[in-house]
Design a protein around this motif. Structure first.
Motif, PDB file in Angstrom:
ATOM      1  N   LEU A   1       0.849  -1.192   0.000  1.00  0.00           N
ATOM      2  CA  LEU A   1       0.000   0.000   0.000  1.00  0.00           C
ATOM      3  C   LEU A   1       0.882   1.238   0.000  1.00  0.00           C
ATOM      4  CD1 LEU A   1      -2.443  -1.159   2.826  1.00  0.00           C
ATOM      5  CD2 LEU A   1      -2.968  -1.104   0.400  1.00  0.00           C
ATOM      6  N   ASP A   2       0.893   1.971  -1.102  1.00  0.00           N
ATOM      7  CA  ASP A   2       1.710   3.183  -1.213  1.00  0.00           C
ATOM      8  C   ASP A   2       0.823   4.393  -0.931  1.00  0.00           C
ATOM      9  OD1 ASP A   2       3.717   4.976  -1.661  1.00  0.00           O
ATOM     10  OD2 ASP A   2       3.945   4.552  -3.803  1.00  0.00           O
ATOM     11  N   GLU A   3       1.079   5.060   0.200  1.00  0.00           N
ATOM     12  CA  GLU A   3       0.265   6.191   0.669  1.00  0.00           C
ATOM     13  C   GLU A   3      -1.192   5.750   0.831  1.00  0.00           C
ATOM     14  OE1 GLU A   3       1.522   8.647   1.914  1.00  0.00           O
ATOM     15  OE2 GLU A   3       3.454   9.010   0.962  1.00  0.00           O
ATOM     16  N   ALA A   4      -1.406   4.907   1.823  1.00  0.00           N
ATOM     17  CA  ALA A   4      -2.677   4.211   1.994  1.00  0.00           C
ATOM     18  C   ALA A   4      -3.863   5.152   2.186  1.00  0.00           C
ATOM     19  CB  ALA A   4      -2.583   3.244   3.174  1.00  0.00           C
ATOM     20  N   THR A   5      -3.673   6.263   2.900  1.00  0.00           N
ATOM     21  CA  THR A   5      -4.823   7.123   3.223  1.00  0.00           C
ATOM     22  C   THR A   5      -4.587   8.587   2.884  1.00  0.00           C
ATOM     23  OG1 THR A   5      -4.096   7.519   5.513  1.00  0.00           O
ATOM     24  CG2 THR A   5      -5.460   5.572   5.114  1.00  0.00           C
ATOM     25  N   GLU A   6      -3.602   8.880   2.065  1.00  0.00           N
ATOM     26  CA  GLU A   6      -3.262  10.276   1.761  1.00  0.00           C
ATOM     27  C   GLU A   6      -4.427  10.988   1.086  1.00  0.00           C
ATOM     28  OE1 GLU A   6       0.582  12.645   0.053  1.00  0.00           O
ATOM     29  OE2 GLU A   6      -0.167  10.969  -1.136  1.00  0.00           O
ATOM     30  N   GLY A   7      -4.762  12.166   1.597  1.00  0.00           N
ATOM     31  CA  GLY A   7      -5.774  13.004   0.980  1.00  0.00           C
ATOM     32  C   GLY A   7      -7.205  12.581   1.220  1.00  0.00           C
TER      33      GLY A   7
ATOM     34  N   ARG B   1     -10.582   7.506   6.141  1.00  0.00           N
ATOM     35  CA  ARG B   1      -9.315   6.964   6.644  1.00  0.00           C
ATOM     36  C   ARG B   1      -9.570   5.897   7.696  1.00  0.00           C
ATOM     37  NH1 ARG B   1      -7.174  12.377   6.742  1.00  0.00           N
ATOM     38  NH2 ARG B   1      -7.243  12.384   9.023  1.00  0.00           N
ATOM     39  N   GLN B   2     -10.539   6.156   8.573  1.00  0.00           N
ATOM     40  CA  GLN B   2     -10.857   5.171   9.605  1.00  0.00           C
ATOM     41  C   GLN B   2     -11.348   3.867   8.989  1.00  0.00           C
ATOM     42  OE1 GLN B   2     -10.130   5.477  12.893  1.00  0.00           O
ATOM     43  NE2 GLN B   2      -9.160   7.364  12.181  1.00  0.00           N
ATOM     44  N   ASP B   3     -12.133   3.952   7.914  1.00  0.00           N
ATOM     45  CA  ASP B   3     -12.598   2.747   7.228  1.00  0.00           C
ATOM     46  C   ASP B   3     -11.428   1.964   6.638  1.00  0.00           C
ATOM     47  OD1 ASP B   3     -15.219   3.351   7.826  1.00  0.00           O
ATOM     48  OD2 ASP B   3     -15.681   4.205   5.863  1.00  0.00           O
ATOM     49  N   ILE B   4     -10.471   2.688   6.048  1.00  0.00           N
ATOM     50  CA  ILE B   4      -9.308   2.017   5.446  1.00  0.00           C
ATOM     51  C   ILE B   4      -8.466   1.341   6.522  1.00  0.00           C
ATOM     52  CG2 ILE B   4      -7.176   2.347   4.136  1.00  0.00           C
ATOM     53  CD1 ILE B   4      -9.658   2.688   2.409  1.00  0.00           C
ATOM     54  N   TRP B   5      -8.225   2.045   7.626  1.00  0.00           N
ATOM     55  CA  TRP B   5      -7.425   1.441   8.703  1.00  0.00           C
ATOM     56  C   TRP B   5      -8.143   0.258   9.336  1.00  0.00           C
ATOM     57  CZ3 TRP B   5      -2.575   1.918   8.608  1.00  0.00           C
ATOM     58  CH2 TRP B   5      -1.962   3.105   8.203  1.00  0.00           C
TER      59      TRP B   5
ATOM     60  N   ALA C   1     -10.041  -1.782   7.742  1.00  0.00           N
ATOM     61  CA  ALA C   1      -9.835  -2.883   6.798  1.00  0.00           C
ATOM     62  C   ALA C   1      -8.427  -3.450   6.923  1.00  0.00           C
ATOM     63  CB  ALA C   1     -10.091  -2.393   5.376  1.00  0.00           C
ATOM     64  N   ILE C   2      -7.432  -2.582   7.097  1.00  0.00           N
ATOM     65  CA  ILE C   2      -6.052  -3.052   7.251  1.00  0.00           C
ATOM     66  C   ILE C   2      -5.923  -3.905   8.512  1.00  0.00           C
ATOM     67  CG2 ILE C   2      -3.673  -2.301   7.706  1.00  0.00           C
ATOM     68  CD1 ILE C   2      -4.251   0.106   5.847  1.00  0.00           C
ATOM     69  N   ARG C   3      -6.568  -3.496   9.577  1.00  0.00           N
ATOM     70  CA  ARG C   3      -6.521  -4.303  10.806  1.00  0.00           C
ATOM     71  C   ARG C   3      -7.179  -5.665  10.596  1.00  0.00           C
ATOM     72  NH1 ARG C   3      -7.377   0.932  13.065  1.00  0.00           N
ATOM     73  NH2 ARG C   3      -9.638   0.610  13.158  1.00  0.00           N
ATOM     74  N   LYS C   4      -8.281  -5.711   9.852  1.00  0.00           N
ATOM     75  CA  LYS C   4      -8.927  -6.988   9.562  1.00  0.00           C
ATOM     76  C   LYS C   4      -8.020  -7.877   8.711  1.00  0.00           C
ATOM     77  CE  LYS C   4     -13.701  -5.285   9.755  1.00  0.00           C
ATOM     78  NZ  LYS C   4     -14.926  -4.971   8.950  1.00  0.00           N
ATOM     79  N   LEU C   5      -7.344  -7.274   7.737  1.00  0.00           N
ATOM     80  CA  LEU C   5      -6.424  -8.040   6.897  1.00  0.00           C
ATOM     81  C   LEU C   5      -5.274  -8.603   7.730  1.00  0.00           C
ATOM     82  CD1 LEU C   5      -6.304  -5.707   3.767  1.00  0.00           C
ATOM     83  CD2 LEU C   5      -7.391  -7.959   3.907  1.00  0.00           C
ATOM     84  N   LYS C   6      -4.753  -7.798   8.642  1.00  0.00           N
ATOM     85  CA  LYS C   6      -3.687  -8.275   9.513  1.00  0.00           C
ATOM     86  C   LYS C   6      -4.172  -9.443  10.366  1.00  0.00           C
ATOM     87  CE  LYS C   6      -0.558  -6.973  13.242  1.00  0.00           C
ATOM     88  NZ  LYS C   6       0.014  -5.885  14.074  1.00  0.00           N
ATOM     89  N   ALA C   7      -5.360  -9.312  10.929  1.00  0.00           N
ATOM     90  CA  ALA C   7      -5.906 -10.379  11.768  1.00  0.00           C
ATOM     91  C   ALA C   7      -6.091 -11.670  10.974  1.00  0.00           C
ATOM     92  CB  ALA C   7      -7.234  -9.932  12.368  1.00  0.00           C
TER      93      ALA C   7
ATOM     94  N   LEU D   1      -0.751   4.253  11.889  1.00  0.00           N
ATOM     95  CA  LEU D   1       0.223   3.337  11.306  1.00  0.00           C
ATOM     96  C   LEU D   1       0.995   2.563  12.370  1.00  0.00           C
ATOM     97  CD1 LEU D   1       1.743   2.229   8.853  1.00  0.00           C
ATOM     98  CD2 LEU D   1       3.166   4.290   8.894  1.00  0.00           C
ATOM     99  N   LEU D   2       1.488   3.256  13.384  1.00  0.00           N
ATOM    100  CA  LEU D   2       2.342   2.589  14.368  1.00  0.00           C
ATOM    101  C   LEU D   2       1.620   1.486  15.151  1.00  0.00           C
ATOM    102  CD1 LEU D   2       4.482   5.580  15.688  1.00  0.00           C
ATOM    103  CD2 LEU D   2       5.113   3.837  14.023  1.00  0.00           C
ATOM    104  N   PRO D   3       0.354   1.671  15.563  1.00  0.00           N
ATOM    105  CA  PRO D   3      -0.303   0.588  16.306  1.00  0.00           C
ATOM    106  C   PRO D   3      -0.526  -0.690  15.492  1.00  0.00           C
ATOM    107  CG  PRO D   3      -1.400   2.674  16.749  1.00  0.00           C
ATOM    108  CD  PRO D   3      -0.450   2.906  15.613  1.00  0.00           C
ATOM    109  N   VAL D   4      -0.642  -0.574  14.166  1.00  0.00           N
ATOM    110  CA  VAL D   4      -0.919  -1.754  13.354  1.00  0.00           C
ATOM    111  C   VAL D   4       0.363  -2.427  12.858  1.00  0.00           C
ATOM    112  CG1 VAL D   4      -1.061  -0.705  11.051  1.00  0.00           C
ATOM    113  CG2 VAL D   4      -2.559  -2.616  11.634  1.00  0.00           C
ATOM    114  N   ALA D   5       1.495  -1.705  12.921  1.00  0.00           N
ATOM    115  CA  ALA D   5       2.757  -2.223  12.376  1.00  0.00           C
ATOM    116  C   ALA D   5       3.452  -3.156  13.358  1.00  0.00           C
ATOM    117  CB  ALA D   5       3.678  -1.065  12.008  1.00  0.00           C
TER     118      ALA D   5
END
Length: 228
Positions: free
Chosen positions: A154-160, A166-170, A172-178, A193-197
Motif C-alpha cells: 500500500l503506497d500512501e494508503a490514506t493520503e488526501g 481513513r478510519q474505514d481504510i485502517w 480494513a487493514i486491521r482486519k487483513l492483519k488479523a 500506522l504505528l499501532p498496526v505495524a
C-alpha cells in the motif's frame, strides 16, 4: 525464511542515484511500515521491489527467489499486489469490472471484497470515475486483493482522504492483519500506522536509517526522521 528481503539495494533514475543500500525484511503475516519524509525513497523502494525500477546493486528476494532481472508482470504473478499512490482505477469500468479484471485464484472473491468494503457492494454497477476518492481507494485495495497476493503493498494508503474514510481504510487493514495477510504499507498517519505495524523501516535520503519495533521509534527519532 523471510517472505521479502531487501539487502543493500541501490537504484538509479538514469544517472541520478535514488537508493543507497536500502535493506528491509518482511515475515509472513507481518505488517511492516516503510516510513520517511517526502522524497526519501519510499516509492522508489516499492518500484524496485516490483521491477518498475531495476536496481544496479543489492538483492531483492521474495519467498526465496531473486527478483532482480524479472519483468514487472512476472514479479506480480509471484504474489505481490500493489495499491499505487494515486489509486489508478480503470475509470470507464464499473466497480465490479475493476475487481473481476484482476481476479486470480479463489481465496479473494467479489463477495469477500464487498464484505470487507460494503460501499463497493453498494456501488458495484457504478463507473470508477464516479466514485469519491475514498471509494476509489477502497476499490484499488479490493482490486489488489483480487489477485490473491502473498504480499499486499500500500503506497500512501490514506493520503488526501477524509477522516471518516481513513478510519474505514485502517479498519480494513486491521482486519487483513488479523487474517494473516502480509502487508507493506507507506503512510504518514503515525497515530494509525504505528499501532498496526509489527516493524518499521525509516528511509533518509535513500538509505535505511532505522529498523525496529514501533515502540522503539521514539518521539526524538520521529522528529529527526519524520518531522516536517
Amino acid at each position: 525464511m523471510s517472505l521479502l528481503v531487501l539487502t543493500g539495494v541501490e537504484s538509479f533514475y538514469r544517472a541520478s542515484q535514488a537508493l543507497f543500500g536500502v535493506s528491509l525484511a518482511i515475515e509472513d503475516g507481518e505488517v511492516v511500515a516503510l516510513m520517511g519524509r517526502n522524497g526519501m525513497g519510499k516509492t522508489t523502494t516499492i518500484n524496485s521491489i516490483l521491477g518498475l525500477v531495476r536496481p544496479r546493486a543489492g538483492s531483492i528476494r521474495f519467498a526465496g527467489r531473486e527478483l532482480a532481472g524479472l519483468r514487472p508482470h512476472s514479479i506480480a504473478r509471484l504474489g505481490l499486489g500493489l495499491v499505487p499512490e494515486g489509486r489508478r482505477c480503470f475509470p470507464n469500468l464499473t466497480v465490479e469490472e475493476n475487481l473481476l479484471v484482476a481476479a486470480r485464484g479463489n481465496e479473494w472473491t467479489l463477495e469477500r471484497v464487498t464484505e470487507l468494503f460494503p460501499r463497493l457492494g453498494e456501488r458495484r454497477s457504478q463507473y470508477a470515475n464516479t466514485l469519491s476518492g475514498g471509494e476509489q481507494q477502497m476499490l484499488a485495495i479490493g482490486r489488489a486483493l483480487m489477485t490473491n497476493p502473498r504480499l499486499l503493498i500500500l503506497d500512501e494508503a490514506t493520503e488526501g482522504l477524509a477522516p471518516v474514510i481513513r478510519q474505514d481504510i485502517w479498519a480494513a487493514i486491521r482486519k487483513l492483519k488479523a487474517a494473516g495477510q502480509s502487508i507493506l504499507v507507506v503512510d504518514k498517519t503515525l497515530s494509525e500506522l504505528l499501532p498496526v505495524a509489527d516493524r518499521c523501516f525509516v528511509l533518509e535520503k535513500g538509505a535505511t536509517v532505522f529498523a525496529g519495533a514501533p515502540e522503539a521509534l521514539t518521539p526524538e527519532l520521529q522528529d529527526r526522521y519524520l518531522g516536517v
